[in-house]
Design an enzyme around this catalytic site. Structure first.
Site, short mmCIF file in Angstrom:
data_model
loop_
_atom_site.label_atom_id
_atom_site.label_comp_id
_atom_site.label_asym_id
_atom_site.label_seq_id
_atom_site.Cartn_x
_atom_site.Cartn_y
_atom_site.Cartn_z
N TYR A 85 15.43 38.78 29.31
CA TYR A 85 16.79 38.28 29.06
C TYR A 85 17.24 38.84 27.71
CZ TYR A 85 20.57 34.83 28.34
OH TYR A 85 21.78 34.21 28.10
N LYS B 189 17.97 40.33 32.81
CA LYS B 189 19.30 39.74 32.72
C LYS B 189 19.95 40.38 31.49
CE LYS B 189 21.78 35.42 31.85
NZ LYS B 189 21.66 33.97 31.53
#
Length: 297
Positions: free
Chosen positions: A135, A163
């Protein structure tokens, strides 16, 4: 590809007393599943996870597992800036069989080098019984995971995607291009609602969205149109939904989305925990004005 499409970064609803509102949480989970989202993301930054106690986290996990009842896949957030503590927290997780993967935000505040980021994620991947999704959100962490580092991490078997929330479409394009030969192994998912559709149109795999929990049907349909390269269907919904980006994020996340969900009657209270503060009256008024003029399903 069970984490392809629209994932929802769930908020944690609170009562006016400040306690977790489990009834509203159940209602929200049912609402987004009925709205055809593809997967749920628990205990990310949108959930205000740094302000939650360990017992609250366990109760939230149990509540969402029970409410979801294995209807759609789930991913759980376990991140921080202490690598060993993350390893310990992963090992202490219960009900691992309910989750497809762990979403782990890059270390914040201590601003590690790219080598440090690589070694951090390598250690997590090697110790985790679940696959890891990187992320990258440099606006929150103070350090960007550079493309070269992401590509190096993508070769580690237990790392299944990223992400990408750098708000940098060029960076996302480069990751998508360079991992295209790993299409069945490495997801590239947008962490920015405003870039989700463009990323899907150029080969991305979907989004972990904040706004989708308010407008799940429309957001999910938009993303699937983009994944299928149906530009003429994706773009009109994109323009309508992007009107909500300023309302959702101008006073911080999840301040805006909680105000929206409260006005829609999905959660009882828009309360957030300090150091966040509730939406201003100006933002609430703007949301109230916009809602009747949003002709969405």
């Amino acid at each position: 590809m069970t984490l392809r499409g629209t994932g929802v970064a769930l908020i944690t609803p609170f009562l006016s007393s400040g306690e977790v509102d489990y009834q509203s949480l159940e209602r929200l989970v049912d609402y987004v599943i009925d709205g055809n989202v593809d997967y749920l993301v628990l205990l990310g930054t949108t959930a205000e996870s740094p302000t939650l106690s360990e017992s609250e986290k366990q109760s939230i996990i149990s509540t969402i597992i029970k409410t979801n009842a294995r209807r759609i896949p789930m991913m759980i957030g376990v991140g921080g800036n202490n690598t060993q503590l993350i390893l310990n927290n992963i090992q202490s997780l219960s009900s691992l069989d309910h989750f497809e993967a762990i979403l782990s935000v890059s270390p914040y505040y201590n601003r590690p080098s790219q080598e440090g980021l690589y070694e951090h994620y390598k250690a997590i991947a090697h110790h985790s019984p679940l696959p890891i999704m990187l992320y990258n959100v440099p606006a929150r962490t103070g350090r960007n995971i550079e493309v070269k580092t992401t590509l190096s991490l993508s070769t580690i078997d237990n790392i299944i995607g990223i992400k990408e929330a750098s708000d940098n479409l060029t960076q996302a394009v480069n990751i998508i291009k360079e991992t295209s030969n790993q299409k069945d192994k490495f997801y590239v998912v947008s962490g920015d609602d405003n870039l989700a559709t463009p990323m899907c149109l150029i080969g991305g795999d979907g989004v972990t969205s904040v706004i989708a929990q308010a407008f799940p049907n429309d957001f999910s349909a938009m993303i699937h149109y983009a994944l299928d390269k149906k530009v003429d269907k994706a773009i009109p919904t994109y323009h309508k939904l992007m009107n909500w980006v300023p309302h959702a994020f101008c006073e911080g996340n999840p301040v805006g989305i909680k105000a929206i969900l409260h006005q829609m009657g999905i959660i009882k209270s828009p309360v957030v925990r300090l150091p966040l503060t509730p939406a201003s009256q100006a933002l609430v008024s703007a949301i109230q004005t916009e809602l009747p003029h949003t002709p969405l399903s």
